[in-house]
Design a protein around this motif. Sequence first.
Motif, PDB file in Angstrom:
ATOM      1  N   VAL A 124      68.095  43.763  -2.843  1.00 41.14           N
ATOM      2  CA  VAL A 124      68.876  43.915  -4.077  1.00 41.14           C
ATOM      3  C   VAL A 124      69.531  42.591  -4.464  1.00 41.14           C
ATOM      4  CG1 VAL A 124      71.020  44.717  -2.960  1.00 41.14           C
ATOM      5  CG2 VAL A 124      70.515  45.403  -5.299  1.00 41.14           C
ATOM      6  N   GLN A 125      69.894  41.802  -3.476  1.00 47.16           N
ATOM      7  CA  GLN A 125      70.498  40.450  -3.601  1.00 47.16           C
ATOM      8  C   GLN A 125      71.956  40.462  -4.044  1.00 47.16           C
ATOM      9  OE1 GLN A 125      68.647  38.592  -2.070  1.00 47.16           O
ATOM     10  NE2 GLN A 125      66.523  38.889  -2.585  1.00 47.16           N
ATOM     11  N   SER A 126      72.329  41.344  -4.990  1.00 48.19           N
ATOM     12  CA  SER A 126      73.739  41.416  -5.407  1.00 48.19           C
ATOM     13  C   SER A 126      73.993  42.788  -6.026  1.00 48.19           C
ATOM     14  CB  SER A 126      74.043  40.326  -6.433  1.00 48.19           C
ATOM     15  OG  SER A 126      75.315  40.567  -7.024  1.00 48.19           O
ATOM     16  N   GLY A 127      75.260  43.222  -5.969  1.00 46.78           N
ATOM     17  CA  GLY A 127      75.621  44.498  -6.579  1.00 46.78           C
ATOM     18  C   GLY A 127      76.292  44.320  -7.927  1.00 46.78           C
ATOM     19  N   ILE A 140      70.750  40.696   0.945  1.00 48.11           N
ATOM     20  CA  ILE A 140      71.861  40.388   0.030  1.00 48.11           C
ATOM     21  C   ILE A 140      72.290  38.931   0.227  1.00 48.11           C
ATOM     22  CG2 ILE A 140      74.302  40.891  -0.502  1.00 48.11           C
ATOM     23  CD1 ILE A 140      73.722  43.832   0.183  1.00 48.11           C
ATOM     24  N   ILE A 141      72.545  38.280  -0.893  1.00 51.64           N
ATOM     25  CA  ILE A 141      73.072  36.912  -0.844  1.00 51.64           C
ATOM     26  C   ILE A 141      74.521  36.954  -1.310  1.00 51.64           C
ATOM     27  CG2 ILE A 141      72.907  34.591  -1.821  1.00 51.64           C
ATOM     28  CD1 ILE A 141      69.927  35.035  -2.214  1.00 51.64           C
ATOM     29  N   VAL A 142      75.425  36.375  -0.529  1.00 58.43           N
ATOM     30  CA  VAL A 142      76.813  36.290  -0.997  1.00 58.43           C
ATOM     31  C   VAL A 142      77.140  34.842  -1.330  1.00 58.43           C
ATOM     32  CG1 VAL A 142      77.571  38.304   0.331  1.00 58.43           C
ATOM     33  CG2 VAL A 142      77.864  36.029   1.294  1.00 58.43           C
ATOM     34  N   GLU A 182      85.411  37.336  -7.119  1.00 59.70           N
ATOM     35  CA  GLU A 182      85.870  38.358  -6.177  1.00 59.70           C
ATOM     36  C   GLU A 182      85.408  39.741  -6.658  1.00 59.70           C
ATOM     37  OE1 GLU A 182      87.229  36.841  -3.517  1.00 59.70           O
ATOM     38  OE2 GLU A 182      87.104  38.829  -2.602  1.00 59.70           O
ATOM     39  N   GLU A 183      85.487  39.915  -7.965  1.00 62.21           N
ATOM     40  CA  GLU A 183      85.098  41.201  -8.569  1.00 62.21           C
ATOM     41  C   GLU A 183      83.593  41.465  -8.387  1.00 62.21           C
ATOM     42  OE1 GLU A 183      86.208  41.247 -12.676  1.00 62.21           O
ATOM     43  OE2 GLU A 183      85.431  43.293 -12.915  1.00 62.21           O
ATOM     44  N   ASP A 184      82.788  40.414  -8.600  1.00 60.58           N
ATOM     45  CA  ASP A 184      81.340  40.557  -8.368  1.00 60.58           C
ATOM     46  C   ASP A 184      81.083  40.989  -6.933  1.00 60.58           C
ATOM     47  OD1 ASP A 184      80.432  39.624 -10.917  1.00 60.58           O
ATOM     48  OD2 ASP A 184      80.722  37.545 -10.272  1.00 60.58           O
ATOM     49  N   PHE A 185      81.770  40.314  -6.015  1.00 61.10           N
ATOM     50  CA  PHE A 185      81.542  40.623  -4.613  1.00 61.10           C
ATOM     51  C   PHE A 185      81.970  42.054  -4.276  1.00 61.10           C
ATOM     52  CE2 PHE A 185      83.106  40.808  -0.199  1.00 61.10           C
ATOM     53  CZ  PHE A 185      81.868  40.752   0.416  1.00 61.10           C
ATOM     54  N   GLU A 186      83.093  42.488  -4.867  1.00 54.52           N
ATOM     55  CA  GLU A 186      83.533  43.873  -4.617  1.00 54.52           C
ATOM     56  C   GLU A 186      82.459  44.865  -5.076  1.00 54.52           C
ATOM     57  OE1 GLU A 186      85.893  44.845  -2.776  1.00 54.52           O
ATOM     58  OE2 GLU A 186      86.840  42.878  -2.549  1.00 54.52           O
ATOM     59  N   ARG A 187      81.753  44.512  -6.130  1.00 50.00           N
ATOM     60  CA  ARG A 187      80.675  45.401  -6.608  1.00 50.00           C
ATOM     61  C   ARG A 187      79.546  45.464  -5.573  1.00 50.00           C
ATOM     62  NH1 ARG A 187      80.754  42.617 -12.086  1.00 50.00           N
ATOM     63  NH2 ARG A 187      82.432  43.643 -13.205  1.00 50.00           N
ATOM     64  N   THR A 188      79.283  44.341  -4.926  1.00 43.95           N
ATOM     65  CA  THR A 188      78.258  44.337  -3.869  1.00 43.95           C
ATOM     66  C   THR A 188      78.712  45.219  -2.698  1.00 43.95           C
ATOM     67  OG1 THR A 188      77.519  42.135  -4.491  1.00 43.95           O
ATOM     68  CG2 THR A 188      76.948  42.855  -2.285  1.00 43.95           C
ATOM     69  N   MET A 189      79.989  45.107  -2.351  1.00 47.21           N
ATOM     70  CA  MET A 189      80.540  45.939  -1.270  1.00 47.21           C
ATOM     71  C   MET A 189      80.388  47.420  -1.629  1.00 47.21           C
ATOM     72  SD  MET A 189      81.894  44.246   1.316  1.00 47.21           S
ATOM     73  CE  MET A 189      83.204  45.208   2.046  1.00 47.21           C
ATOM     74  N   LYS A 190      80.698  47.713  -2.882  1.00 46.40           N
ATOM     75  CA  LYS A 190      80.639  49.110  -3.334  1.00 46.40           C
ATOM     76  C   LYS A 190      79.199  49.628  -3.249  1.00 46.40           C
ATOM     77  CE  LYS A 190      81.472  51.691  -7.382  1.00 46.40           C
ATOM     78  NZ  LYS A 190      81.162  51.337  -8.742  1.00 46.40           N
TER      79      LYS A 190
END
Length: 456
Positions: free
Chosen positions: A258-261, A298-300, A307-315
Amino acid sequence: MKRYFVHTFGCQMNVNDTLRMGEVLAGLDYRATPTADDADLIILNTCAIREKAEEKMQSALGRYRQAKLQRGALIGVGGCVAQQEKAKILERAPYVDFVFGPDAIAKLPEILVRARAERVVETAWVDSEEYVFPRADPETSRGRVSEFVTVMKGCDNVCAFCVVPHTRGREVSRPFAEVLLEAKALAQVGVREITLIGQNVNSYRGGISFAQLLLRTAQVPGIERVRFTTSHPHDLSDELIDAFRVEPKIAPHFHLPVQSGSDPVLKRMRRDYTVAEYLERLEKLRAARPDIAITTDIIVGFPGETEEDFERTMKLAEQVRYDGQFSFVYSPRPKTSAILKEAEWGVVSDEVKLARLERLQAVQKQISKERNQALVGHTVEVLVEGPSKTDPARRTGRSPQNRVVNFEGDAPAGSLVEVHVTQCTVGSLYGAQRAVRSNPTVPIAEAVEQVESCVA
Ligand code: 5AD
Ligand code: SF4
């Protein structure tokens, strides 16, 4: 007889390329040796996907310098770094005798002759249907339970972070009849599981669709399981999803990076799908095959990831509850479009990248543990590979979902057995053999493989 040693980095494509090199070298009276210490020929089959992989190969190369100085061993660098960084390698490592790209494996005989007189660079791509896929010699697979079969090479996608289109060139599909012939030949020497490999198997165009190719491979007598890797979500067809519904021999495991959420990040990555579209594909897959395991990459810390983009990946990770996840910090790669845009989008600091990776991996660890724990007390089908590497008194194999299962039992390699799961760790299941469902068609000698890999 001369001895060769290939040090392999990277993905299954490289592991497979190493096997092909071995076959070419066997024809030149070379035999494999398990360490570089007594090799007359040392080849590094390199990976360029992240800087770390490249650094690993640089330090390995330094170690082999001694072999050149002391014994006059020939040293060659192949694979993806060779393809991309030929000049740099020749300049930095004067002891390297030859550099060759992934398309030049068949040319090794002439490269080796020339390399005795001069330094050789052989990195031309064959980017057309004229490309002849190296045909695997089935005899080298005798004794193996599971094998790869190449179905395509190269990649036509334009992911902003990825070096592969620059190292492996345009997509070329292997004609389906060749793929099926190879699968049949492998089954005849006892192989029971086949993994169809390519950088982007969903865009296979070798005369039939990829779904048809999977179905027909599953029909090959003797083959019990068919797997494939790797896929891009944007061309995951309904036909492929349907294949999972109708053919139980297609193993219930889908690796779908998916690479990113986060949609804005996916857009900058040029992935060509949204999170909602990705989830819709997953839902369909799970409806077609409820027991299917889903894994991802997934790439971080991609440039501009907030931070918000990353939280979406976590979700997303928590929502999908992946069976496994390979996650990486973004590594800028030469010639990619992201490296040119980094300054504009905003570089994420190493500290932030690492902290995000740790959080993501901690969540996945917990999910993997819970998923494995849910299997304790149940029975799983295992394709036996041989003795466990960590405890030779136990047997090891994989479940249909590709989980490693170590167990007490006596079934020979190539058997399909039922294992009652009694314990688990994050990475594997443990249990006891129950019924044997089927025996190997050809006896399988149990050898331990010697391949080093830097991409899981
Ligand atoms: N940086 C970090 N990870 C990368 N990958 C590919 N390119 C990069 C990069 N530049 C990861 C992707 C891909 C996997 C094989 O490696 O997640 O799916
Ligand atoms: Fe495989 Fe990509 Fe590494 Fe090349 S760069 S070896 S294609 S992972």
